[in-house]
Design a protein around this motif. Structure first.
Motif, PDB file in Angstrom:
ATOM      1  N   VAL A   1     -48.782  44.655  53.014  1.00  0.00           N
ATOM      2  CA  VAL A   1     -50.082  44.775  53.677  1.00  0.00           C
ATOM      3  C   VAL A   1     -51.034  45.522  52.744  1.00  0.00           C
ATOM      4  O   VAL A   1     -50.799  46.688  52.408  1.00  0.00           O
ATOM      5  N   ALA A   2     -52.092  44.840  52.319  1.00  0.00           N
ATOM      6  CA  ALA A   2     -53.114  45.459  51.467  1.00  0.00           C
ATOM      7  C   ALA A   2     -54.329  45.795  52.323  1.00  0.00           C
ATOM      8  O   ALA A   2     -54.688  45.051  53.247  1.00  0.00           O
ATOM      9  N   PHE A   3     -54.960  46.921  52.007  1.00  0.00           N
ATOM     10  CA  PHE A   3     -56.131  47.388  52.751  1.00  0.00           C
ATOM     11  C   PHE A   3     -57.400  46.864  52.077  1.00  0.00           C
ATOM     12  O   PHE A   3     -57.650  47.134  50.905  1.00  0.00           O
ATOM     13  N   ILE A   4     -58.195  46.114  52.842  1.00  0.00           N
ATOM     14  CA  ILE A   4     -59.427  45.503  52.346  1.00  0.00           C
ATOM     15  C   ILE A   4     -60.619  46.165  53.047  1.00  0.00           C
ATOM     16  O   ILE A   4     -60.600  46.335  54.274  1.00  0.00           O
ATOM     17  N   PRO A   5     -61.670  46.537  52.328  1.00  0.00           N
ATOM     18  CA  PRO A   5     -62.832  47.152  52.985  1.00  0.00           C
ATOM     19  C   PRO A   5     -63.525  46.185  53.946  1.00  0.00           C
ATOM     20  O   PRO A   5     -63.320  44.970  53.906  1.00  0.00           O
ATOM     21  N   ALA A   6     -64.359  46.735  54.796  1.00  0.00           N
ATOM     22  CA  ALA A   6     -65.215  45.949  55.690  1.00  0.00           C
ATOM     23  C   ALA A   6     -66.550  46.668  55.827  1.00  0.00           C
ATOM     24  O   ALA A   6     -66.625  47.895  55.665  1.00  0.00           O
ATOM     25  N   VAL A   7     -67.580  45.908  56.109  1.00  0.00           N
ATOM     26  CA  VAL A   7     -68.909  46.489  56.321  1.00  0.00           C
ATOM     27  C   VAL A   7     -69.151  46.526  57.825  1.00  0.00           C
ATOM     28  O   VAL A   7     -69.520  45.521  58.443  1.00  0.00           O
ATOM     29  N   HIS A   8     -68.926  47.684  58.427  1.00  0.00           N
ATOM     30  CA  HIS A   8     -68.984  47.814  59.885  1.00  0.00           C
ATOM     31  C   HIS A   8     -69.002  49.306  60.197  1.00  0.00           C
ATOM     32  O   HIS A   8     -69.514  50.108  59.397  1.00  0.00           O
ATOM     33  N   SER A   9     -68.454  49.711  61.320  1.00  0.00           N
ATOM     34  CA  SER A   9     -68.327  51.120  61.688  1.00  0.00           C
ATOM     35  C   SER A   9     -66.981  51.307  62.378  1.00  0.00           C
ATOM     36  O   SER A   9     -66.276  50.336  62.653  1.00  0.00           O
ATOM     37  N   SER A  10     -66.616  52.553  62.657  1.00  0.00           N
ATOM     38  CA  SER A  10     -65.320  52.802  63.282  1.00  0.00           C
ATOM     39  C   SER A  10     -65.352  54.133  64.019  1.00  0.00           C
ATOM     40  O   SER A  10     -65.698  55.164  63.436  1.00  0.00           O
ATOM     41  N   SER A  11     -64.987  54.102  65.299  1.00  0.00           N
ATOM     42  CA  SER A  11     -64.904  55.330  66.088  1.00  0.00           C
ATOM     43  C   SER A  11     -63.926  55.098  67.225  1.00  0.00           C
ATOM     44  O   SER A  11     -63.649  53.955  67.609  1.00  0.00           O
ATOM     45  N   VAL A  12     -63.384  56.177  67.755  1.00  0.00           N
ATOM     46  CA  VAL A  12     -62.510  56.094  68.927  1.00  0.00           C
ATOM     47  C   VAL A  12     -63.083  56.988  70.015  1.00  0.00           C
ATOM     48  O   VAL A  12     -63.762  57.976  69.744  1.00  0.00           O
ATOM     49  N   ALA A  13     -62.808  56.614  71.254  1.00  0.00           N
ATOM     50  CA  ALA A  13     -63.274  57.399  72.393  1.00  0.00           C
ATOM     51  C   ALA A  13     -62.154  57.490  73.409  1.00  0.00           C
ATOM     52  O   ALA A  13     -61.315  56.596  73.509  1.00  0.00           O
ATOM     53  N   SER A  14     -62.137  58.588  74.165  1.00  0.00           N
ATOM     54  CA  SER A  14     -61.082  58.780  75.151  1.00  0.00           C
ATOM     55  C   SER A  14     -61.630  59.507  76.371  1.00  0.00           C
ATOM     56  O   SER A  14     -62.369  60.488  76.239  1.00  0.00           O
ATOM     57  N   ASP A  15     -61.285  59.001  77.551  1.00  0.00           N
ATOM     58  CA  ASP A  15     -61.623  59.658  78.826  1.00  0.00           C
ATOM     59  C   ASP A  15     -63.116  59.954  78.965  1.00  0.00           C
ATOM     60  O   ASP A  15     -63.517  61.013  79.438  1.00  0.00           O
TER      61      ASP A  15
ATOM     62  N   GLN B   1     -49.183  54.312  56.458  1.00  0.00           N
ATOM     63  CA  GLN B   1     -50.597  54.679  56.358  1.00  0.00           C
ATOM     64  C   GLN B   1     -51.083  54.464  54.930  1.00  0.00           C
ATOM     65  O   GLN B   1     -50.329  54.627  53.971  1.00  0.00           O
ATOM     66  N   GLY B   2     -52.345  54.069  54.787  1.00  0.00           N
ATOM     67  CA  GLY B   2     -52.868  53.823  53.451  1.00  0.00           C
ATOM     68  C   GLY B   2     -54.373  53.900  53.429  1.00  0.00           C
ATOM     69  O   GLY B   2     -55.007  54.425  54.348  1.00  0.00           O
ATOM     70  N   ASN B   3     -54.955  53.344  52.369  1.00  0.00           N
ATOM     71  CA  ASN B   3     -56.407  53.309  52.242  1.00  0.00           C
ATOM     72  C   ASN B   3     -56.795  52.166  51.327  1.00  0.00           C
ATOM     73  O   ASN B   3     -55.947  51.539  50.698  1.00  0.00           O
ATOM     74  N   PHE B   4     -58.078  51.913  51.227  1.00  0.00           N
ATOM     75  CA  PHE B   4     -58.571  50.717  50.553  1.00  0.00           C
ATOM     76  C   PHE B   4     -58.210  50.709  49.071  1.00  0.00           C
ATOM     77  O   PHE B   4     -58.364  51.702  48.369  1.00  0.00           O
ATOM     78  N   GLY B   5     -57.738  49.545  48.642  1.00  0.00           N
ATOM     79  CA  GLY B   5     -57.236  49.395  47.282  1.00  0.00           C
ATOM     80  C   GLY B   5     -55.735  49.543  47.203  1.00  0.00           C
ATOM     81  O   GLY B   5     -55.110  49.140  46.220  1.00  0.00           O
ATOM     82  N   GLY B   6     -55.127  50.108  48.247  1.00  0.00           N
ATOM     83  CA  GLY B   6     -53.677  50.295  48.269  1.00  0.00           C
ATOM     84  C   GLY B   6     -52.979  49.162  49.003  1.00  0.00           C
ATOM     85  O   GLY B   6     -53.597  48.394  49.747  1.00  0.00           O
ATOM     86  N   GLU B   7     -51.673  49.071  48.775  1.00  0.00           N
ATOM     87  CA  GLU B   7     -50.856  48.054  49.432  1.00  0.00           C
ATOM     88  C   GLU B   7     -49.527  48.666  49.846  1.00  0.00           C
ATOM     89  O   GLU B   7     -48.924  49.439  49.092  1.00  0.00           O
ATOM     90  N   LEU B   8     -49.064  48.336  51.039  1.00  0.00           N
ATOM     91  CA  LEU B   8     -47.794  48.827  51.562  1.00  0.00           C
ATOM     92  C   LEU B   8     -46.750  47.718  51.500  1.00  0.00           C
ATOM     93  O   LEU B   8     -47.055  46.558  51.762  1.00  0.00           O
ATOM     94  N   THR B   9     -45.522  48.091  51.158  1.00  0.00           N
ATOM     95  CA  THR B   9     -44.393  47.168  51.243  1.00  0.00           C
ATOM     96  C   THR B   9     -43.555  47.606  52.438  1.00  0.00           C
ATOM     97  O   THR B   9     -43.045  48.722  52.471  1.00  0.00           O
ATOM     98  N   LEU B  10     -43.420  46.718  53.428  1.00  0.00           N
ATOM     99  CA  LEU B  10     -42.840  47.088  54.711  1.00  0.00           C
ATOM    100  C   LEU B  10     -41.735  46.126  55.127  1.00  0.00           C
ATOM    101  O   LEU B  10     -41.589  45.042  54.556  1.00  0.00           O
ATOM    102  N   LEU B  11     -40.955  46.540  56.136  1.00  0.00           N
ATOM    103  CA  LEU B  11     -39.900  45.710  56.711  1.00  0.00           C
ATOM    104  C   LEU B  11     -38.936  45.218  55.643  1.00  0.00           C
ATOM    105  O   LEU B  11     -38.646  44.027  55.532  1.00  0.00           O
ATOM    106  N   ASN B  12     -38.456  46.183  54.842  1.00  0.00           N
ATOM    107  CA  ASN B  12     -37.481  45.892  53.778  1.00  0.00           C
ATOM    108  C   ASN B  12     -37.987  44.846  52.790  1.00  0.00           C
ATOM    109  O   ASN B  12     -37.221  44.014  52.286  1.00  0.00           O
ATOM    110  N   GLY B  13     -39.269  44.888  52.522  1.00  0.00           N
ATOM    111  CA  GLY B  13     -39.857  44.016  51.517  1.00  0.00           C
ATOM    112  C   GLY B  13     -40.283  42.655  52.029  1.00  0.00           C
ATOM    113  O   GLY B  13     -40.803  41.845  51.254  1.00  0.00           O
ATOM    114  N   GLU B  14     -40.101  42.392  53.314  1.00  0.00           N
ATOM    115  CA  GLU B  14     -40.462  41.074  53.835  1.00  0.00           C
ATOM    116  C   GLU B  14     -41.975  40.897  53.954  1.00  0.00           C
ATOM    117  O   GLU B  14     -42.485  39.778  53.885  1.00  0.00           O
ATOM    118  N   VAL B  15     -42.688  42.002  54.117  1.00  0.00           N
ATOM    119  CA  VAL B  15     -44.129  41.936  54.326  1.00  0.00           C
ATOM    120  C   VAL B  15     -44.830  42.956  53.441  1.00  0.00           C
ATOM    121  O   VAL B  15     -44.364  44.088  53.294  1.00  0.00           O
TER     122      VAL B  15
END
Length: 283
Positions: free
Chosen positions: A154-168, A138-152
């Protein structure tokens, strides 16, 4: 004297044999490492914004895995065929990006890579297994994760949009800010998945930190940037290659043809690659 000569000769032979064994082991390890590095990174498009990224060592990452989208006639078969998934990356909470993430996670134990707000919302409202949303993915914008023993990375880049989840059928719940991902494969390509976004000027900062090999750019218009603004975004990022995505599923007006024309009109030097659903791109 003859006895000592015999001893020295046998010690010398034993030493040569030992050195030969050591060199064989070292060369075998080097050869295996070379083979692992020489393999290509592969990218498969499922339609909409859904991609499968396979690293040279065989690790599997899914991005916005809506496999059963209207553009993919093999959605159910593709979903059933997934046996190994190491990470699932979700840019934001809308249904066409969360897609089949929960079902895939329950089947493969794939960990969720997302903003921390989105991760919490997907556990609470979408049913993503809590144990598969650990702190280290888990992370947030400006941060970067090193994953899978350093093989990958992943940096978090902002976007201009919206975000929501819905269930049932419940009202949509805010799921943090939307984003994109900059995925860097060790010894391989750097891939920028824009998520759903409009054009924004800070895209020009991305190549200052890492040269982008491949940009996956939304072009559909109405809910994201359309072809003209997407072409301007490509100009800011300056990737080697750009692949259009997020078009066609809901009769959105943006098309690859219009995007290709806009790139030419704006003098963008990046190569465009238009994928077919199910096509694999070797990087």
């Amino acid at each position: 004297m003859k006895q000592w000569t015999w001893v020295r000769q046998h010690l010398l032979k034993a030493g040569i044999a030992l050195i030969t064994i050591i060199l064989t082991i070292v060369m075998a390890g080097w050869h295996s490492a070379s083979n692992a590095q020489s393999g290509s990174t592969q990218l498969l498009w499922y339609g909409q914004s859904a991609f499968k990224l396979t690293t040279p060592s065989g690790k599997v990452l899914l991005i916005d895995p809506w496999l059963e989208n209207p553009l993919n006639p093999n959605g159910k078969a593709d979903l059933a065929a997934l046996k190994q998934v190491d990470l699932i990356l979700v840019t934001h909470g809308h249904f066409d990006h969360v897609g089949n993430a929960v079902a895939i996670a329950k089947k493969t134990n794939a960990k969720l890579v997302s903003s921390s707000d989105l991760g919490q919302a997907m556990v609470a409202f979408s049913g993503y297994p809590k144990e598969l949303v650990p702190f280290e993915t888990q992370g947030n914008f400006g941060g970067e994760l090193t994953l899978l023993n350093g093989e990958v990375k992943v940096a978090f880049i902002p976007a201009v949009h919206s975000s929501s989840v819905a269930s049932d059928g419940s009202p949509a719940t805010f799921a943090g800010n939307p984003g994109g991902f900059l995925v860097s494969v060790k010894g391989g390509p750097v891939i920028y998945h824009t998520g759903d976004t409009d054009l924004f000027a800070d895209m020009s900062l991305i190549p200052k930190f890492r040269k982008v090999s491949l940009m996956l750019a939304c072009i559909g218009d109405q809910f994201t940037m359309g072809p003209q603004r997407a072409a301007e975004a490509v100009k800011l990022v300056n990737p080697t290659t750009v692949v259009p995505m997020h078009y066609g599923a809901f009769n959105l007006p943006g098309t690859p043809t219009a995007f290709s024309q806009a790139l030419r009109q704006q003098g963008v030097k990046s190569q465009i690659r238009i994928l077919k659903v199910g096509e694999v791109l070797k990087l």
